[in-house]
Design an enzyme around this catalytic site. Structure first.
Site, PDB file in Angstrom:
ATOM      1  N   GLU A 116       0.864  -1.261   0.021  1.00 29.97           N
ATOM      2  CA  GLU A 116      -0.079  -0.006  -0.032  1.00 29.97           C
ATOM      3  C   GLU A 116       0.735   1.443  -0.192  1.00 29.97           C
ATOM      4  O   GLU A 116       1.652   1.520   0.865  1.00 29.97           O
ATOM      5  CB  GLU A 116      -0.841   0.100   1.391  1.00 29.97           C
ATOM      6  CG  GLU A 116      -1.738   1.179   1.280  1.00 29.97           C
ATOM      7  CD  GLU A 116      -2.685   1.126   2.582  1.00 29.97           C
ATOM      8  OE1 GLU A 116      -3.807   2.113   2.433  1.00 29.97           O
ATOM      9  OE2 GLU A 116      -2.191   0.525   3.712  1.00 29.97           O
ATOM     10  N   GLU A 126     -11.534   2.483   6.746  1.00 33.25           N
ATOM     11  CA  GLU A 126     -10.408   2.832   7.600  1.00 33.25           C
ATOM     12  C   GLU A 126     -10.638   4.254   7.983  1.00 33.25           C
ATOM     13  O   GLU A 126      -9.537   5.026   7.250  1.00 33.25           O
ATOM     14  CB  GLU A 126      -9.289   2.413   6.950  1.00 33.25           C
ATOM     15  CG  GLU A 126      -8.028   2.268   7.916  1.00 33.25           C
ATOM     16  CD  GLU A 126      -6.719   1.967   7.383  1.00 33.25           C
ATOM     17  OE1 GLU A 126      -5.918   1.456   7.744  1.00 33.25           O
ATOM     18  OE2 GLU A 126      -6.425   2.366   5.917  1.00 33.25           O
TER      19      GLU A 126
END
Length: 254
Positions: A139, A236
């Site tokens: 990521e 998130e």
């Protein structure tokens, strides 16, 4: 109907992880994911997952020395043994709990040597994960929240994925990080879809609930569905207080 996963690294952090899983179920989430669950025995997490029927979509490798500002180990020259140990720990915990993916954190680093060791460690991770039918995720993090992080943009991550050439290595596409760094989330999403393994979201730029900010998630979620993505999307975000009080967006966006 769009499905959502509760990221328990930010949501319901006022309670033990098994109770946070139960809270996510009660709130109507379709899955959960977490950051660093290692202080909780895997058996307790597994019990809560079985009890609720929720899948755990992902967890992270440890960051290293948090006090020293470390954000992962796998792209740090001279730390290969530590990085492999962290990968082994994460893969083992994921296997025990039935978690589907492991996010291998790169760390604060740059340059050719860092890239070479990251590629080596990702190859190890993919091999270990393949035996357990797990996905490995990488990521990019934005420079505002994680200055100096090795993975800085989606194109860099895509190039690494293509270089490693392992079928279980995928991109964690976090709309929040992309919105902060690359700005054009819809175009980047279209470009990256072939290598995406998980999608996350939060408001841009404050990382709060997704019903405000610079990114309009209603068309983004429709776009994701139109591209054939049918897995839960990872919430998130930072609730800024009581998690349950922050969940009004779920009704709007389902």
């Amino acid at each position: 109907m769009t499905r959502f996963s509760a990221n328990l690294g930010f949501l319901w952090t006022d309670r033990p992880l098994p109770d946070a899983i139960r809270a996510a179920k009660a709130a109507g989430f379709d899955a959960v994911e977490c950051h660093w669950p290692y202080d909780t025995p895997a058996s307790e997490v597994k019990r809560a997952l079985v009890e609720t029927g929720l899948p755990m979509l992902g967890l992270n490798t440890v960051r290293g020395d948090v006090g020293a500002g470390q954000m992962g180990l796998s792209a740090l020259p001279g730390r290969r043994d530590d990085a492999v140990s962290a990968i082994e720990q994460a893969v083992s915990y994921a296997d025990e709990t039935g978690t589907k993916a492991v996010h291998v954190m790169a760390g604060i680093s740059e340059g050719a040597e860092a890239e070479a060791i990251f590629i080596e460690n990702l190859s190890v991770a993919c091999d270990l994960a393949m035996r357990r039918r797990l996905t490995i995720l990488i990521e990019p993090l934005n420079a505002f929240d994680a200055p100096g992080y090795f993975l800085r943009c989606t194109q860099q991550a895509k190039s690494l994925i293509e270089h490693v050439n392992a079928p279980n290595l995928k991109l964690m596409f976090d709309c929040y990080h992309v919105g902060r760094t690359e700005v054009d989330v819809p175009t980047t999403l279209n470009k990256m879809m072939p290598v995406i393994g998980h999608v996350q979201f939060a408001a841009v730029p404050d990382r709060g609930p997704p019903d405000h900010g610079d990114v309009d998630y209603r068309p983004i979620f429709s776009q994701i569905a139109g591209l054939g993505w049918d897995q839960p999307l990872g919430a998130e975000y930072k609730p800024g207080g009581d998690t349950d009080a922050s969940l009004g967006w779920m009704v709007k966006f389902r």
